[in-house]
Design a protein around this motif. Structure first.
Motif, PDB file in Angstrom:
ATOM      1  N   ARG A  73       0.812  -1.175  -0.022  1.00 17.70           N
ATOM      2  CA  ARG A  73      -0.025   0.115  -0.134  1.00 17.70           C
ATOM      3  C   ARG A  73       0.700   1.316  -0.058  1.00 17.70           C
ATOM      4  NH1 ARG A  73      -2.828   3.989   2.961  1.00 17.70           N
ATOM      5  NH2 ARG A  73      -4.950   3.907   2.260  1.00 17.70           N
ATOM      6  N   CYS A 108      -3.787   9.724  -2.022  1.00 18.04           N
ATOM      7  CA  CYS A 108      -2.724  10.479  -2.310  1.00 18.04           C
ATOM      8  C   CYS A 108      -2.842  11.904  -1.754  1.00 18.04           C
ATOM      9  CB  CYS A 108      -2.465  10.563  -3.684  1.00 18.04           C
ATOM     10  SG  CYS A 108      -1.810   8.996  -4.468  1.00 18.04           S
ATOM     11  N   LEU A 136       0.931   4.159  -2.863  1.00 15.81           N
ATOM     12  CA  LEU A 136       0.847   5.444  -2.699  1.00 15.81           C
ATOM     13  C   LEU A 136       2.015   6.418  -2.901  1.00 15.81           C
ATOM     14  CD1 LEU A 136      -0.914   5.740   1.085  1.00 15.81           C
ATOM     15  CD2 LEU A 136      -1.744   6.746  -1.232  1.00 15.81           C
ATOM     16  N   LYS A 185      -9.479   3.969  -8.970  1.00 13.18           N
ATOM     17  CA  LYS A 185      -8.522   5.088  -9.047  1.00 13.18           C
ATOM     18  C   LYS A 185      -8.867   6.298  -8.322  1.00 13.18           C
ATOM     19  CE  LYS A 185      -6.112   7.935 -12.443  1.00 13.18           C
ATOM     20  NZ  LYS A 185      -6.083   8.482 -14.040  1.00 13.18           N
ATOM     21  N   LEU A 231      -7.862   6.044  -4.909  1.00 14.95           N
ATOM     22  CA  LEU A 231      -6.369   6.091  -4.596  1.00 14.95           C
ATOM     23  C   LEU A 231      -5.871   7.610  -4.776  1.00 14.95           C
ATOM     24  CD1 LEU A 231      -3.303   4.986  -4.733  1.00 14.95           C
ATOM     25  CD2 LEU A 231      -3.831   4.786  -7.184  1.00 14.95           C
ATOM     26  N   LEU A 248      -3.690  -3.663  -5.784  1.00  9.75           N
ATOM     27  CA  LEU A 248      -4.164  -2.458  -5.911  1.00  9.75           C
ATOM     28  C   LEU A 248      -5.772  -2.162  -5.434  1.00  9.75           C
ATOM     29  CD1 LEU A 248      -3.585   0.565  -8.348  1.00  9.75           C
ATOM     30  CD2 LEU A 248      -6.168   0.078  -7.699  1.00  9.75           C
ATOM     31  N   PHE A 270      -7.512  -0.295  -2.452  1.00 15.95           N
ATOM     32  CA  PHE A 270      -8.319   1.055  -2.946  1.00 15.95           C
ATOM     33  C   PHE A 270      -9.344   0.358  -3.818  1.00 15.95           C
ATOM     34  CE2 PHE A 270      -3.798   2.215  -2.360  1.00 15.95           C
ATOM     35  CZ  PHE A 270      -4.295   3.230  -1.578  1.00 15.95           C
TER      36      PHE A 270
END
Length: 202
Positions: free
Chosen positions: A21, A70, A25, A63, A66, A56, A60
């Motif tokens: 993870r 971030c 990130l 997208k 994610l 991924l 998450f």
């Protein structure tokens, strides 16, 4: 999201999923900032993070989640940097404001600077109701409130206008810093901040 939390597979499994993870990130944050969010697909992130797509999606939902993670990580770093600058400045509120400004110019002068990650994200997600746009607004509200609080200590009274002035100076420096000489931009920004402080102290 981490498989290592309460999955009964032992510390080694937890450490592995946490590392994956963290790589996702770090990789996504770096590429999104350098190249833009919409321009980068999941396959690119997975490849550079050296994980599978399944990994991924274990961490998450997609997208967008994610991207939010971030931005959350960048937000935490910004908050930590601001608070460290304030602590190191000592008891003077004016010195604390200058220290926050110095923290900002440190970013502008850094290698690979490409403007404000939050302003960049807002451009890519202009819908004010979108979760990413909302995350940008939340970060900016925190920053405005924190700076205004410091400036109010300088003035000895509410300083909403001065807080807005500081944020606008910062926004301009962030935009100009990746388009022209970062040293010149930084010096101009710091002069502007000194002007805000002089107005409050007079």
């Amino acid at each position: 999201m981490s498989e290592g939390k309460g999955n009964g597979k032992g510390a080694g499994a937890g450490a592995g999923t946490s590392a994956a993870r963290a790589r996702l990130l770090a990789t996504a944050t770096r590429i999104f900032y350098a190249e833009g969010i919409h321009a980068v697909g999941v396959d690119r992130i997975v490849s550079e993070a050296e994980v599978t797509r399944a990994t991924l999606y274990r961490h998450f939902a997609g997208k967008e989640e994610l991207v939010l993670a971030c931005l959350g990580q960048v937000d935490q770093g910004m908050r930590a940097g601001v608070e460290a600058a304030v602590r190191e400045a000592g008891p003077s509120a004016a010195d604390a404001v200058r220290a926050v400004a110095g923290f900002i110019t440190g970013g502008i002068r850094s290698e690979g600077f490409r403007g404000c990650a939050f302003l960049n994200a807002a451009v890519e997600y202009p819908d004010p109701d979108h979760p990413v746009h909302q995350a940008v607004l939340a970060h900016r509200q925190w920053f405005l409130e924190r700076v205004t609080e410091l400036l109010a200590r300088v003035a000895g009274e509410p300083a909403e206008e001065a807080g807005l002035d500081f944020v606008m100076l910062r926004d301009g420096a962030m935009a100009a810093g990746c388009l022209s000489d970062p040293e010149l931009v930084s010096a101009t920004f710091l002069r502007g901040v000194d002007g805000v402080l002089r107005a409050l102290e007079s």
